[in-house]
Design an enzyme around this catalytic site. Structure first.
Site, short mmCIF file in Angstrom:
data_model
loop_
_atom_site.label_atom_id
_atom_site.label_comp_id
_atom_site.label_asym_id
_atom_site.label_seq_id
_atom_site.Cartn_x
_atom_site.Cartn_y
_atom_site.Cartn_z
N CYS A 6 -1.01 -4.10 -6.31
CA CYS A 6 -1.57 -3.52 -7.59
C CYS A 6 -0.61 -4.07 -8.66
O CYS A 6 -1.07 -4.49 -9.79
CB CYS A 6 -1.50 -2.12 -7.59
SG CYS A 6 -2.98 -1.36 -6.74
N ASP A 29 0.91 -17.43 -1.57
CA ASP A 29 1.76 -16.51 -0.67
C ASP A 29 3.37 -16.74 -0.42
O ASP A 29 3.59 -17.91 -0.48
CB ASP A 29 1.32 -16.57 0.82
CG ASP A 29 1.80 -15.15 1.67
OD1 ASP A 29 0.92 -14.61 2.17
OD2 ASP A 29 2.92 -15.32 2.24
N HIS A 45 -7.57 -1.11 -6.26
CA HIS A 45 -6.97 -0.81 -4.91
C HIS A 45 -7.85 -0.70 -3.90
O HIS A 45 -8.60 0.62 -4.00
CB HIS A 45 -5.72 0.20 -5.13
CG HIS A 45 -5.06 0.43 -3.80
ND1 HIS A 45 -3.89 -0.18 -3.50
CD2 HIS A 45 -5.41 1.18 -2.81
CE1 HIS A 45 -3.45 0.16 -2.34
NE2 HIS A 45 -4.24 1.15 -1.91
N THR A 93 0.56 -6.09 6.87
CA THR A 93 1.90 -5.36 6.13
C THR A 93 1.73 -4.74 4.72
O THR A 93 2.62 -4.05 4.35
CB THR A 93 2.99 -6.49 6.17
OG1 THR A 93 2.41 -7.69 5.38
CG2 THR A 93 3.14 -7.17 7.61
N HIS A 96 -2.98 -3.29 0.81
CA HIS A 96 -3.79 -3.51 -0.14
C HIS A 96 -4.67 -4.49 0.37
O HIS A 96 -4.11 -5.59 0.53
CB HIS A 96 -3.22 -3.85 -1.54
CG HIS A 96 -3.98 -3.87 -2.66
ND1 HIS A 96 -3.92 -3.57 -3.98
CD2 HIS A 96 -5.05 -4.77 -2.91
CE1 HIS A 96 -4.61 -4.00 -4.89
NE2 HIS A 96 -5.46 -4.89 -4.19
N HIS A 98 -6.40 -7.96 1.30
CA HIS A 98 -6.21 -9.20 0.42
C HIS A 98 -6.84 -10.16 1.74
O HIS A 98 -6.86 -9.84 2.92
CB HIS A 98 -4.67 -9.44 0.49
CG HIS A 98 -3.78 -9.14 1.54
ND1 HIS A 98 -3.47 -7.80 1.94
CD2 HIS A 98 -3.18 -9.77 2.80
CE1 HIS A 98 -2.72 -7.87 3.05
NE2 HIS A 98 -2.61 -8.99 3.39
P1 5GP Z 1 -0.34 -9.42 5.81
O1 5GP Z 1 0.47 -9.40 6.76
O2 5GP Z 1 -0.50 -7.86 5.16
O3 5GP Z 1 -1.83 -9.88 6.19
O4 5GP Z 1 -0.13 -10.11 4.62
C1 5GP Z 1 0.74 -10.07 3.75
C2 5GP Z 1 1.22 -11.35 3.11
O5 5GP Z 1 1.73 -10.85 1.70
C3 5GP Z 1 2.05 -12.06 3.84
O6 5GP Z 1 1.69 -13.35 4.11
C4 5GP Z 1 3.44 -11.99 2.86
O7 5GP Z 1 4.03 -13.28 2.83
C5 5GP Z 1 2.69 -11.75 1.55
N1 5GP Z 1 3.65 -11.24 0.64
C6 5GP Z 1 4.16 -9.87 0.70
N2 5GP Z 1 4.85 -9.84 -0.37
C7 5GP Z 1 4.63 -10.57 -1.34
C8 5GP Z 1 4.98 -10.85 -2.75
O8 5GP Z 1 5.71 -10.00 -3.34
N3 5GP Z 1 4.45 -11.84 -3.34
C9 5GP Z 1 3.66 -12.79 -2.70
N4 5GP Z 1 3.19 -13.84 -3.38
N5 5GP Z 1 3.36 -12.67 -1.28
C10 5GP Z 1 3.86 -11.64 -0.54
ZN ZN Z 2 -2.73 -1.85 -4.48
#
Ligand code: 5GP
Ligand code: ZN
Length: 111
Positions: A6, A29, A45, A93, A96, A98
């Site tokens: 968000c 990422d 969200h 992780t 939200h 994505h």
């Molecule tokens: P998930 O594991 O939830 O599917 O993916 C979360 C992704 O968000 C991860 O690949 C992680 O590297 C990325 N990520 C987490 N925090 C940030 C951030 O503050 N900025 C960016 N650009 N990516 C983030």
């Molecule tokens: Zn959010």
């Protein structure tokens, strides 16, 4: 709400954006798993894919339209993958919704 995506969507936290419109933002990422690794995120969200329903699924269709456009602009003609992790076993992780858009190399069967 204390939600990192968000905050990225509303500009409170900086990100390397590749695309933005009224309902969606896409940014690189922080820890890329492939030469191209972009996250496409609804500005609204939604906690995860568990929470997609008839009230909000239009933005998901839109996200796939954005993915198709980004696949061209980011030179992914050889192929790309779009994936979303929902819940613990999938390793979600950030709570939200994505979509990871990955490409730029031959991808294995496990993302
Ligand atoms: P998930 O594991 O939830 O599917 O993916 C979360 C992704 O968000 C991860 O690949 C992680 O590297 C990325 N990520 C987490 N925090 C940030 C951030 O503050 N900025 C960016 N650009 N990516 C983030
Ligand atoms: Zn959010």
């Amino acid at each position: 709400m204390d939600c990192i995506f968000c905050k990225i969507a509303n500009g409170e936290i900086p990100s390397n954006k590749v695309y933005e419109d009224e309902s969606v933002v896409a940014f690189y990422d922080l820890e890329p798993q492939a030469p191209v690794h972009v996250l496409i995120v609804p500005k609204q969200h939604i906690s995860s894919a568990f929470d997609i329903d008839e009230s909000n699924s239009a933005v998901v269709a839109h996200i796939f339209e954005v993915a198709a456009k980004l696949a061209v602009s980011l030179n992914l003609a050889d192929g790309f993958r779009v994936v979303t992790n929902a819940g613990e076993n999938a390793g979600q992780t950030v709570k939200h919704l994505h979509f990871h858009l990955v490409g730029g190399r031959k991808l294995g069967r496990e993302a």
